[in-house]
Design an enzyme around this catalytic site. Structure first.
Site, PDB file in Angstrom:
ATOM      1  N   ASP A  29       0.858  -1.192   0.000  1.00  0.00           N
ATOM      2  CA  ASP A  29       0.000   0.000   0.000  1.00  0.00           C
ATOM      3  C   ASP A  29       0.891   1.238   0.000  1.00  0.00           C
ATOM      4  OD1 ASP A  29      -1.687   2.224   1.000  1.00  0.00           O
ATOM      5  OD2 ASP A  29      -3.168   0.655   1.309  1.00  0.00           O
ATOM      6  N   ASN A  85     -12.723  -3.082   3.903  1.00  0.00           N
ATOM      7  CA  ASN A  85     -13.734  -2.024   3.962  1.00  0.00           C
ATOM      8  C   ASN A  85     -14.691  -2.231   2.797  1.00  0.00           C
ATOM      9  OD1 ASN A  85     -12.309  -0.821   6.108  1.00  0.00           O
ATOM     10  ND2 ASN A  85     -10.998   0.288   4.675  1.00  0.00           N
ATOM     11  N   THR A  93     -12.378   3.319  -0.245  1.00  0.00           N
ATOM     12  CA  THR A  93     -12.082   4.419  -1.178  1.00  0.00           C
ATOM     13  C   THR A  93     -11.763   3.902  -2.579  1.00  0.00           C
ATOM     14  OG1 THR A  93      -9.753   4.439  -0.525  1.00  0.00           O
ATOM     15  CG2 THR A  93     -11.226   5.952   0.647  1.00  0.00           C
ATOM     16  N   HIS A  98     -10.371  -5.635  -1.884  1.00  0.00           N
ATOM     17  CA  HIS A  98      -9.013  -5.853  -1.384  1.00  0.00           C
ATOM     18  C   HIS A  98      -9.042  -6.089   0.113  1.00  0.00           C
ATOM     19  CE1 HIS A  98      -9.919  -1.528  -1.313  1.00  0.00           C
ATOM     20  NE2 HIS A  98      -9.188  -1.471  -0.204  1.00  0.00           N
TER      21      HIS A  98
END
Ligand code: 5GP
Ligand code: ZN
Length: 131
Positions: A29, A85, A93, A98
């Site tokens: 990330d 998320n 976002t 993922h």
């Protein structure tokens, strides 16, 4: 127009890939919330976990487990958060499924996950609703 993770999968934009097979890719990330923060991503585009087929999801979580162990060993982390998320309300976002692997070193890491009790719920009613 493909999403940013599809572009990473197609190697149209660069990323630091630590694992890749026929259906899953894992890369660092950009934000590195902690040292070794990694995203594990199916190569096929699913917007979120709710839309993913069971076989892909099974493989995705197995790769996530394998990489979580590897990352912990090699970074000497003391713990790990494995997070997903789903939808904006939950903080998503990038709308391509993922899992985050976030190695944890101590309580002062730049991520804090705390559970606070909010309004009291009727557990009997909730249980009947959700059973
Ligand atoms: P989300 O909030 O959707 O669960 O997490 C998206 C994550 O993708 C964020 O932690 C963000 O730092 C990461 N990210 C967004 N764009 C890029 C990119 O182009 N490259 C990499 N390596 N990570 C990205
Ligand atoms: Zn995508």
């Amino acid at each position: 127009m493909s999403c940013i993770f599809c572009k990473i999968i197609d190697h149209e934009i660069p990323s630091s890939v630590i694992y890749e097979d026929e259906s899953v890719i894992a890369f660092l990330d950009l934000s590195q919330v902690t040292k070794g923060h990694t995203l594990v991503v199916p190569k096929k585009h699913f917007a979120n976990i709710l839309e993913c087929d069971p076989d892909t999801l099974a493989h995705l979580i197995q790769v996530t487990q394998m990489l979580a162990k590897r990352i912990m060993e090699r970074t000497h982390a003391n713990g790990v958060n494995i997070l997903n998320n789903t939808h904006e309300a939950a903080g998503q976002t990038v709308m391509h499924l993922h899992f985050h692997i976030i190695p944890r070193y101590d309580e002062k890491d730049a991520i804090q996950i705390e559970f606070h009790e909010s309004e009291k719920q009727n557990l009997e009613e909730l249980c009947a609703l959700l059973k």
